[in-house]
Enzyme design. Structure first.
Site, PDB file in Angstrom:
ATOM      1  N   LYS A 186      74.211  94.481 111.248  1.00  0.00           N
ATOM      2  CA  LYS A 186      75.345  94.498 110.336  1.00  0.00           C
ATOM      3  C   LYS A 186      75.529  95.923 109.802  1.00  0.00           C
ATOM      4  O   LYS A 186      74.542  96.589 109.474  1.00  0.00           O
ATOM      5  CB  LYS A 186      75.093  93.514 109.184  1.00  0.00           C
ATOM      6  CG  LYS A 186      76.295  93.331 108.258  1.00  0.00           C
ATOM      7  CD  LYS A 186      76.035  92.229 107.226  1.00  0.00           C
ATOM      8  CE  LYS A 186      77.235  92.014 106.310  1.00  0.00           C
ATOM      9  NZ  LYS A 186      77.039  90.928 105.345  1.00  0.00           N
ATOM     10  N   SER A 196      80.520  87.436 104.954  1.00  0.00           N
ATOM     11  CA  SER A 196      80.929  88.744 105.396  1.00  0.00           C
ATOM     12  C   SER A 196      80.276  89.203 106.697  1.00  0.00           C
ATOM     13  O   SER A 196      80.714  90.180 107.291  1.00  0.00           O
ATOM     14  CB  SER A 196      80.595  89.772 104.310  1.00  0.00           C
ATOM     15  OG  SER A 196      79.193  89.822 104.088  1.00  0.00           O
ATOM     16  N   SER A 216      76.899  84.883 103.021  1.00  0.00           N
ATOM     17  CA  SER A 216      77.362  85.673 104.164  1.00  0.00           C
ATOM     18  C   SER A 216      76.527  85.602 105.431  1.00  0.00           C
ATOM     19  O   SER A 216      76.946  86.129 106.458  1.00  0.00           O
ATOM     20  CB  SER A 216      77.509  87.133 103.761  1.00  0.00           C
ATOM     21  OG  SER A 216      78.692  87.293 103.023  1.00  0.00           O
TER      22      SER A 216
HETATM   23  N1  GLN Z   1      81.825  85.287 100.281  1.00  0.00           N
HETATM   24  C1  GLN Z   1      81.025  85.720  99.185  1.00  0.00           C
HETATM   25  C2  GLN Z   1      81.688  86.898  98.513  1.00  0.00           C
HETATM   26  O1  GLN Z   1      82.748  87.209  98.901  1.00  0.00           O
HETATM   27  C3  GLN Z   1      79.646  86.050  99.644  1.00  0.00           C
HETATM   28  C4  GLN Z   1      79.544  87.379 100.294  1.00  0.00           C
HETATM   29  C5  GLN Z   1      78.158  87.712 100.725  1.00  0.00           C
HETATM   30  O2  GLN Z   1      77.284  86.868 100.782  1.00  0.00           O
HETATM   31  N2  GLN Z   1      77.949  88.977 100.988  1.00  0.00           N
HETATM   32  O3  GLN Z   1      81.171  87.519  97.626  1.00  0.00           O
END
Ligand code: GLN
Length: 501
Positions: free
Chosen positions: A84, A159, A183
């Protein structure tokens, strides 16, 4: 079902590499060729082909040493991965999906990158992600949206959507990812993969670009629990460079997949109690998703687990609580992107304040700005008690719910997400709807617990459904064991998307 080279497990690759069935260089070239043909998925930001081939040749040498028995090689030697793009990688762009870091070549490796590199894994590419990991669809990336290999008109989740899309499409054996509120698990669910978010503190955050430090945790997205166990063993453990890293012994996850029950002919999950939180099966969960999760729970029962119902009464508070705390921490963490030390810098400005303003206005995208504004607001002197402190109290209540549930059971099970993968663009105009796709995952980060998402079937549109298992603090081993036993008895995780089989 597929037995294609690019959908094989890490264990299968390791055995084949050792037996000389194919070389690591051949395997790496195979993945690189697939990467080239799959550009339309936009799952990767930077492909490091040359570096990958050099690592592959090193791995081949290690495998050939000691008279070809590969003794100097470990389980991950020569296994091609993608990382990532929020893990710092020395000499490689680490963009975090943002224009702000479009020019940031990291001078050092993140802990996770270092560990996997030392274990002999090959790094093929850096994967696409929501900007600064803020999002649930990979659509907030400065580099454009990634697509879901199961249906290219849909999002892969986020994400870590780039990591998930790449593994699902067979562009890498597995991927690193991070999870602040879902995410790892949500994209794993949307792409029919196994994704584990370890307990807070299990994996060092050193070199992982910070979003919300009390919630962020690195982990992996893989094809199976067995592969995830191999990777997790490698990246876990104490690291003095992260003040929240734990001095805890790392269990030998791969060797615990069959442990526990099963002795004397009893079923493999006997002795384990699985709690089904009633809030996870209520309104708002798509019918097919709830049905698949229910069937998966019955499967766990057939494997010997006891099933019981539990309650997490403060579940409804998880999303609002998360969206106070995560932006608050983000507004503090992202203050460092000011155009002075590194990152994007405005070309024209009147004075210092104007410089900061222009730099940050140009460098950040809309969702990041929304979070920074919310964060600064809830931390402001006049609102701190009403929002930030209140959310901290809720966080405690949410953690206590889990503690109470774990008095009755060993792990929790339910759908990872209320719905399957949504269409590109569908939720972009409605941030709150986007936030609610993490309704079952946010709470797990707030409580610091480990969670895993595993493939549990498909809905009527043919889209993957994920089952989330949540464990006691530091008990990743039970999650991996339950997931592995489930995968020995089912074949959801062995299916590949038609266009990438
Ligand atoms: N979807 C969540 C957010 O937008 C989690 C994102 C994540 O886990 N990095 O914050």
């Amino acid at each position: 079902m597929t037995d294609a080279l690019h959908h094989r497990s890490i264990t299968a690759h390791a055995a084949a590499l050792r037996a000389g069935e194919y070389s690591c260089e051949e395997l790496t070239r195979h993945f690189l060729a697939r990467i080239e043909k799959s550009e339309r998925l936009n799952s990767l930001i930077t492909v490091t082909a040359e570096g990958a081939l050099a690592q592959a040749r090193d791995a081949d040498r290690a495998l050939r040493q000691n008279g070809g028995d590969g003794d100097s090689a470990g389980a991950l030697t020569g296994i091609p991965l993608v990382h990532k793009d929020l893990f710092c990688t020395r000499g490689v762009l680490t963009s975090c999906g943002s224009k702000m870091l479009e020019n940031f070549i990291s001078p050092y490796d993140a802990h996770i990158i270092e560990k996997l590199g030392a274990a002999g894994a090959v790094s093929l590419a850096k994967s696409n992600m929501d900007e600064f990991a803020m999002g649930a669809s990979t659509e907030t990336s400065y580099y454009g949206a990634a697509r879901n290999p199961w249906d290219e008109a849909r999002v892969p989740g986020g994400s870590s959507g780039g990591s998930a899309a790449a593994v699902a499409a067979g562009l890498a054996a597995a991927a690193t990812a991070s999870d602040t509120g879902g995410s790892i698990r949500q994209p794993a669910a949307f792409c029919s993969l196994t994704g584990i978010k370890p307990s807070y503190g299990r994996v060092s955050r050193y070199g992982m670009v910070a979003f919300a430090s009390s919630l962020d945790q690195g982990g992996v997205i893989a094809r199976s629990a067995e592969d995830a166990a191999l990777l997790l063993r490698e990246i876990s453990g104490f690291d003095a460079r992260d003040a929240t890293s734990l001095r805890e012994e790392v269990p030998d996850y791969p060797n615990l997949l069959n442990g526990g029950g099963g002795g004397g002919g009893s079923p493999p999950l006997s002795g384990m109690t699985v709690g089904l939180p009633k809030e996870f099966f209520g309104d708002g969960v798509a019918e097919d998703v709830a049905a698949a999760a229910q069937t998966a729970a019955e499967q766990l029962q057939k494997l010997g687990a006891k099933i019981c119902e539990v309650e997490l009464p403060n579940s409804a508070a998880a999303v609002p609580c998360y969206y106070v705390l995560a932006p608050a921490e983000a507004s503090s963490n992202l203050a460092r992107f000011d155009g002075i030390r590194y990152g994007h810098r405005a070309a024209k400005y009147a004075d210092l304040n104007d410089f900061y303003e222009r730099t940050r206005a140009e460098g950040f995208g809309a969702e990041v700005k929304r979070r920074l504004l919310v964060g600064a607001f809830v931390l402001a002197a006049g609102y701190y008690d009403a929002y930030y402190i209140k959310a901290q109290k809720l966080r405690r209540l949410i953690a206590e719910d889990f503690a109470r549930a774990f008095e009755k059971c060993d792990i929790l099970a339910g759908p990872t997400t209320p719905q399957t993968a949504f269409a590109l663009g569908e939720k972009l105009g409605d941030p709150v709807a986007m936030y609610y796709s993490d309704i079952f995952t946010n709470a797990v980060n707030l409580a610091g617990l480990p969670g895993i998402s595993i493939p549990a079937g498909f809905d009527r549109a043919g889209l993957p459904v994920g089952l989330q298992l949540i464990g006691r603090y530091l008990d990743e081993a039970s999650l991996l064991r339950a997931a592995h036993q489930f995968q020995l008895a089912t074949d959801w995780h062995l299916r590949a998307p038609e266009n990438f089989s």
